[in-house]
Design a protein around this motif. Sequence first.
Motif, PDB file in Angstrom:
ATOM      1  N   TYR A  36       0.831  -1.202   0.000  1.00 43.43           N
ATOM      2  CA  TYR A  36       0.000   0.000   0.000  1.00 43.43           C
ATOM      3  C   TYR A  36       0.871   1.260   0.000  1.00 43.43           C
ATOM      4  N   SER A  37       1.903   1.268   0.834  1.00 40.14           N
ATOM      5  CA  SER A  37       2.799   2.424   0.899  1.00 40.14           C
ATOM      6  C   SER A  37       3.535   2.636  -0.416  1.00 40.14           C
ATOM      7  N   ALA A  38       3.978   1.557  -1.040  1.00 38.73           N
ATOM      8  CA  ALA A  38       4.689   1.665  -2.311  1.00 38.73           C
ATOM      9  C   ALA A  38       3.781   2.226  -3.399  1.00 38.73           C
ATOM     10  N   VAL A  39       2.545   1.760  -3.456  1.00 37.31           N
ATOM     11  CA  VAL A  39       1.596   2.262  -4.456  1.00 37.31           C
ATOM     12  C   VAL A  39       1.261   3.724  -4.191  1.00 37.31           C
ATOM     13  N   THR A  45       4.472  10.417  -6.670  1.00 36.85           N
ATOM     14  CA  THR A  45       5.584  10.778  -7.555  1.00 36.85           C
ATOM     15  C   THR A  45       5.102  10.976  -8.980  1.00 36.85           C
ATOM     16  N   SER A  46       4.217  10.113  -9.425  1.00 35.27           N
ATOM     17  CA  SER A  46       3.677  10.227 -10.780  1.00 35.27           C
ATOM     18  C   SER A  46       2.920  11.532 -10.967  1.00 35.27           C
ATOM     19  N   GLN A  47       2.128  11.912  -9.994  1.00 36.49           N
ATOM     20  CA  GLN A  47       1.378  13.157 -10.094  1.00 36.49           C
ATOM     21  C   GLN A  47       2.310  14.359 -10.131  1.00 36.49           C
ATOM     22  N   LYS A  48       3.393  14.298  -9.369  1.00 34.88           N
ATOM     23  CA  LYS A  48       4.350  15.404  -9.367  1.00 34.88           C
ATOM     24  C   LYS A  48       5.073  15.498 -10.709  1.00 34.88           C
ATOM     25  N   LEU A  49       5.442  14.359 -11.290  1.00 39.98           N
ATOM     26  CA  LEU A  49       6.162  14.372 -12.557  1.00 39.98           C
ATOM     27  C   LEU A  49       5.267  14.801 -13.719  1.00 39.98           C
ATOM     28  N   HIS A  50       3.966  14.620 -13.594  1.00 37.79           N
ATOM     29  CA  HIS A  50       3.054  15.056 -14.647  1.00 37.79           C
ATOM     30  C   HIS A  50       2.870  16.580 -14.665  1.00 37.79           C
ATOM     31  N   GLN A  51       3.395  17.269 -13.672  1.00 33.00           N
ATOM     32  CA  GLN A  51       3.306  18.723 -13.632  1.00 33.00           C
ATOM     33  C   GLN A  51       4.440  19.387 -14.412  1.00 33.00           C
ATOM     34  N   ILE A  52       5.416  18.623 -14.879  1.00 28.71           N
ATOM     35  CA  ILE A  52       6.548  19.193 -15.616  1.00 28.71           C
ATOM     36  C   ILE A  52       6.049  19.668 -16.980  1.00 28.71           C
ATOM     37  N   PRO A  53       6.181  20.966 -17.272  1.00 30.72           N
ATOM     38  CA  PRO A  53       5.594  21.521 -18.493  1.00 30.72           C
ATOM     39  C   PRO A  53       6.520  21.515 -19.716  1.00 30.72           C
ATOM     40  N   CYS A  54       7.672  20.897 -19.635  1.00 32.51           N
ATOM     41  CA  CYS A  54       8.695  21.042 -20.680  1.00 32.51           C
ATOM     42  C   CYS A  54       8.216  20.668 -22.081  1.00 32.51           C
TER      43      CYS A  54
END
Length: 95
Positions: A36-39, A45-54
């Motif tokens: 559960y913690s890993a998921v 992390t996935s949500q944070k990386l999807h904010q990269i606008p490059c």
Amino acid sequence: MLQFIYFVIQAIQPILVPVCFVSAWAIVSLIVWSLYSAVRDGIATSQKLHQIPCTNCQFFTGDYRLKCTVQPTIANTEAAITCMDYQAKTNPLLY
């Protein structure tokens, strides 16, 4: 000596089954909590990386040698989320 070991085993046997039962469920609970913690961490992390606008920036080249002509050191990293040089592509079909 063997009689002593036999006596100890007979004395421990009534409490051995409940201890094993509780231990087995504790191990299963720890495994479930770990998954559960890993998921949960993976989703964060996935949500944070999807904010990269490059990829939508006009200065983004898409070339692995020089990803960004203005900020090449932070291109496609978490530091690029707050990039002050970001400009949206005006016509994405031309790039």
